[in-house]
Design an enzyme around this catalytic site. Sequence first.
Site, PDB file in Angstrom:
ATOM      1  N   LYS A 141     -48.924  32.574  25.922  1.00  0.00           N
ATOM      2  CA  LYS A 141     -47.264  33.296  25.846  1.00  0.00           C
ATOM      3  C   LYS A 141     -46.488  32.082  25.403  1.00  0.00           C
ATOM      4  O   LYS A 141     -45.229  32.225  25.165  1.00  0.00           O
ATOM      5  CB  LYS A 141     -47.070  34.052  27.129  1.00  0.00           C
ATOM      6  CG  LYS A 141     -47.771  35.238  27.245  1.00  0.00           C
ATOM      7  CD  LYS A 141     -47.259  36.041  28.463  1.00  0.00           C
ATOM      8  CE  LYS A 141     -48.083  37.310  28.848  1.00  0.00           C
ATOM      9  NZ  LYS A 141     -47.877  38.501  27.882  1.00  0.00           N
ATOM     10  N   LYS A 169     -41.718  37.203  31.110  1.00  0.00           N
ATOM     11  CA  LYS A 169     -43.135  37.534  31.302  1.00  0.00           C
ATOM     12  C   LYS A 169     -44.112  37.009  31.988  1.00  0.00           C
ATOM     13  O   LYS A 169     -43.609  35.825  32.576  1.00  0.00           O
ATOM     14  CB  LYS A 169     -43.609  37.784  29.837  1.00  0.00           C
ATOM     15  CG  LYS A 169     -43.470  36.695  28.713  1.00  0.00           C
ATOM     16  CD  LYS A 169     -44.011  36.642  27.536  1.00  0.00           C
ATOM     17  CE  LYS A 169     -42.531  37.345  26.660  1.00  0.00           C
ATOM     18  NZ  LYS A 169     -42.996  38.135  25.754  1.00  0.00           N
ATOM     19  N   ARG A 170     -45.348  37.425  32.512  1.00  0.00           N
ATOM     20  CA  ARG A 170     -46.176  36.454  33.094  1.00  0.00           C
ATOM     21  C   ARG A 170     -46.315  35.425  32.336  1.00  0.00           C
ATOM     22  O   ARG A 170     -46.104  35.057  31.415  1.00  0.00           O
ATOM     23  CB  ARG A 170     -47.535  37.234  33.351  1.00  0.00           C
ATOM     24  CG  ARG A 170     -47.617  38.281  34.286  1.00  0.00           C
ATOM     25  CD  ARG A 170     -47.322  38.047  35.634  1.00  0.00           C
ATOM     26  NE  ARG A 170     -48.486  37.334  36.277  1.00  0.00           N
ATOM     27  CZ  ARG A 170     -49.617  37.794  36.929  1.00  0.00           C
ATOM     28  NH1 ARG A 170     -49.082  39.180  37.384  1.00  0.00           N
ATOM     29  NH2 ARG A 170     -50.399  37.351  37.411  1.00  0.00           N
ATOM     30  N   LYS A 227     -38.435  46.693  24.665  1.00  0.00           N
ATOM     31  CA  LYS A 227     -37.492  46.977  25.797  1.00  0.00           C
ATOM     32  C   LYS A 227     -36.279  46.112  25.254  1.00  0.00           C
ATOM     33  O   LYS A 227     -34.900  46.845  25.281  1.00  0.00           O
ATOM     34  CB  LYS A 227     -37.636  46.592  27.406  1.00  0.00           C
ATOM     35  CG  LYS A 227     -39.042  47.404  27.830  1.00  0.00           C
ATOM     36  CD  LYS A 227     -39.735  46.666  28.883  1.00  0.00           C
ATOM     37  CE  LYS A 227     -40.878  47.362  29.050  1.00  0.00           C
ATOM     38  NZ  LYS A 227     -41.911  46.628  30.087  1.00  0.00           N
ATOM     39  N   THR A 280     -44.929  44.481  25.409  1.00  0.00           N
ATOM     40  CA  THR A 280     -44.149  45.706  25.493  1.00  0.00           C
ATOM     41  C   THR A 280     -42.713  45.230  25.854  1.00  0.00           C
ATOM     42  O   THR A 280     -41.816  46.039  25.532  1.00  0.00           O
ATOM     43  CB  THR A 280     -44.574  46.430  26.397  1.00  0.00           C
ATOM     44  OG1 THR A 280     -45.068  45.795  27.468  1.00  0.00           O
ATOM     45  CG2 THR A 280     -45.803  47.492  25.927  1.00  0.00           C
ATOM     46  N   HIS A 321     -56.924  46.088  26.527  1.00  0.00           N
ATOM     47  CA  HIS A 321     -55.426  45.625  26.568  1.00  0.00           C
ATOM     48  C   HIS A 321     -55.583  44.159  26.373  1.00  0.00           C
ATOM     49  O   HIS A 321     -54.606  43.325  26.667  1.00  0.00           O
ATOM     50  CB  HIS A 321     -55.164  46.158  27.947  1.00  0.00           C
ATOM     51  CG  HIS A 321     -54.554  47.242  28.010  1.00  0.00           C
ATOM     52  ND1 HIS A 321     -53.436  47.836  27.720  1.00  0.00           N
ATOM     53  CD2 HIS A 321     -55.349  48.389  28.793  1.00  0.00           C
ATOM     54  CE1 HIS A 321     -53.381  49.239  27.927  1.00  0.00           C
ATOM     55  NE2 HIS A 321     -54.829  49.625  28.548  1.00  0.00           N
TER      56      HIS A 321
END
Length: 818
Positions: free
Chosen positions: A560, A554-555, A669, A665, A362
């Site tokens: 990111k 998100k984290r 959503k 992911t 992952h």
Amino acid sequence: MFGLMDRFLKNDPATLQNDIVNHVEYTVARSRFSFDDFEAYQALTHSVRDRLIERWHDTQICFRRKDPKRLYFLSLEYLMGRSLSNSVINLGIRDQYADALSQLGFDFEVLAEQEGDAALGNGGLARLSACQMDSLATLDYPAWGYGLRYQYGLFRQVILDGYQHEQPDYWLNFGNPWEIERIHVTYTVKFYGTVEEENFKGGKHKVWVPNETVEAVAYDNLIPGYGTRNTITLRLWAAKPSDQNDMESYNTGDYINAVVNRQRAETISSILYPDDRSHQGKELRLKQQYFFVSASLQDIIRRFKDTHSNFDDFPEKVALQLNDTHPSLAIAEVMRVLVDEENLSWSRAWDISCKIFTFTTHTVLPEASEKIPVDLLGSLLPRHLQIIYEINFRFLEELKKRIGLDYDRLSRMSIIEEGAVKSIRMANLSIVCSHTVNGVSKMHAELLKTRVFKDFYELWPHKFHYKTNGVTQRRWVVVSNPSLCALISKWLGTEAWIRDMDLLVGLQEYATNGDLHEEWKMVRKVNKMRLAEYIEAMSGVKVSVDAMFDVQLKRIHEYKRQFLNILGIIHRYDCIKNMEKKDRRNVVPRVCIIGGKAAPGYEIAKKIIKLCHAVAEKINNDPDIGDLLKLVFIPDYNITVAELVIPGADLSQHLSTAGHEASGTGCMKFLMNGCLLLATADGSTIEIIEEIGADNMFLFGAKVSEVPVLRKKAPNLKVPLQFARVVRMVRNGYFGFEDYFESLCDSVEVDNDFYLLGADFESYLEAQAAADKAFIDEEKWTQMSILSTAGSGRFSSDRTIDDYAEKTWGIERCRCPA
Ligand code: 26Y
């Protein structure tokens, strides 16, 4: 006499009411004439649980009778969130319960709010496991999930003065009505000790003599499928002290210390590690992994032996899925059981092992790959270390025959890493034994083949595949966005999309239909109002629902690039401040929403959270700005918060430097819920582009192939002036705390900017401007929103699971009769 049918619980409102009241009296032990919301919630969940148990029983009977090949999904993390709404919706009895409750004077939604958020995981990987369990149940696959029943889930994030603080999440405090404790399903797990040799059938036999044992007790969580009776098991293990090894300490007379020591066993399953970024070789973590693996395998082998006696049949009946390398000790454990306990020859045992394991990775970040120090493994699990050495020896001998004495390559591929700390490379072990290795998006698999596992790909190209992630539309649309769900079903004329997401393409036909536009906008507006209320209640900031709700959830990670988002917000603020009053009329008002947890030891990530608060403080209190710009940080982001925020988002941001997000992911959503995406071409967004077209989203930034080139050039690149300006504002203390933010600013200086914030900044601003422009044209925006939902079918975890079932696990559906 009971007939078989009389056995089943009925679901009409009168029966449900009666059941709830009985549970108030006999389970919760309150008066049936007086109980509060929480007690009503407890009784309600027990009544739902009774229905789950019935279906679960029937499913197990059906599986036992047909004896299909079973999938065992091994994961150290699951982010389940709440269960009540999801369960009653999957059981198809939500409305009946709502009726029953309203006659009792309760509101279903209010009771649902009583439930805590089960957070036994960190982020993407953990939520993926939860989505996949939902799909496995819905699609009738004979599957079991295995995991750990942590007493403390992921920490609660508390913000004080803009800084993140971590508080323990003792989630079992108010009881957990969803789990079923299986006292009789208990296995002994062994640790430490030595390996002795015994004579056996004329040869030598290894015997592990452990010197610590712990008991693993099963807790079953029932996972109902949607539109089927099938209900499967997520079995979580809790550690309990064992009676076996304590006699001596009791006899020494130190009773108190003996009890305290005994109690220490429970620490094995007490805490979830909150880091999803950098792996550390900690003994407790290794103990957790083996505890989990050993208990699960004992359970799996026991079930196999109930009906089979020859291990050659094992691969026909068992598929073992490794969710990343966290459960990869299972490989050594299967070999140990087969060779040492079941007395199979090494080669027969290895042959069986290679047919049962499949491995999903992952990540692309090298620092997240697990390496276990040899000394640590040797002391905790001495026999497993020997076995891993043996696997490696045989693998390298084979490899030499294939590639010759290319020592560089041999050492890169070896399961053992030599170096300052000699360690086991868990990924290499997993690849060597698994018959299928997969990444979680097309791009990710490409990177695995060409960079991360290049040597292995060249050796075994047939092993490598990709399975693009998906999420379950039951949780992420039906449960969390009921009004959109109803609207979709109305326009498609069917609810069948809830089990077959491809049907959503049917919405394309109405993408310009004026009636649909009106209804679509109304649904979105109501969701935004709900979110605005939440924001105000939580942060005191009043926001206008006419503004664009722009969300990044998100984290917190450097890759990111939440920092890029904040720098963009500073730029926007700076522009508005420098604008003439009359020009401000053309500014599209924005509410920027950021949420996410930073790993407790991740300093830079924590600084990003503080910066977000410092910038918010300045902007939100600037009377000059008003509703044109607001920035809010949503604390304690979890599944429950996501369910509230995602349906209310107009725009969502996915800013990872290309080539760093294995899949992602969250974007799926948002997409399903008709939120537009502003994103880099990374991970699964590349495939979203294929589905909805680049002109239906706002893309920016360097491409995967350009990133390495830019990195080489970076020190000589000219930094865009706008970028230099906003970084300087932070550096010079425009938002205060300049000393604290210094290292954060350093991390994006030209010669240091590994994640290329500077290089992507201009293109990021252009994408933002394009989003503003699109937002002004309401019909255009609504059309893009409808097309986003319409194009999201491929990102259902149902598609992913069917693909795994057929091509990776070799399992077939096994449907329990209705
Ligand atoms: C070993 C330890 C440090 C560790 C713990 C958790 C390492 C990694 C993780 C979790 C990784 C994770 O969540 N990865 C994410 O998996 C998602 C599901 O496949 C992807 O969508 C996402 O891109 C990836 O970052």
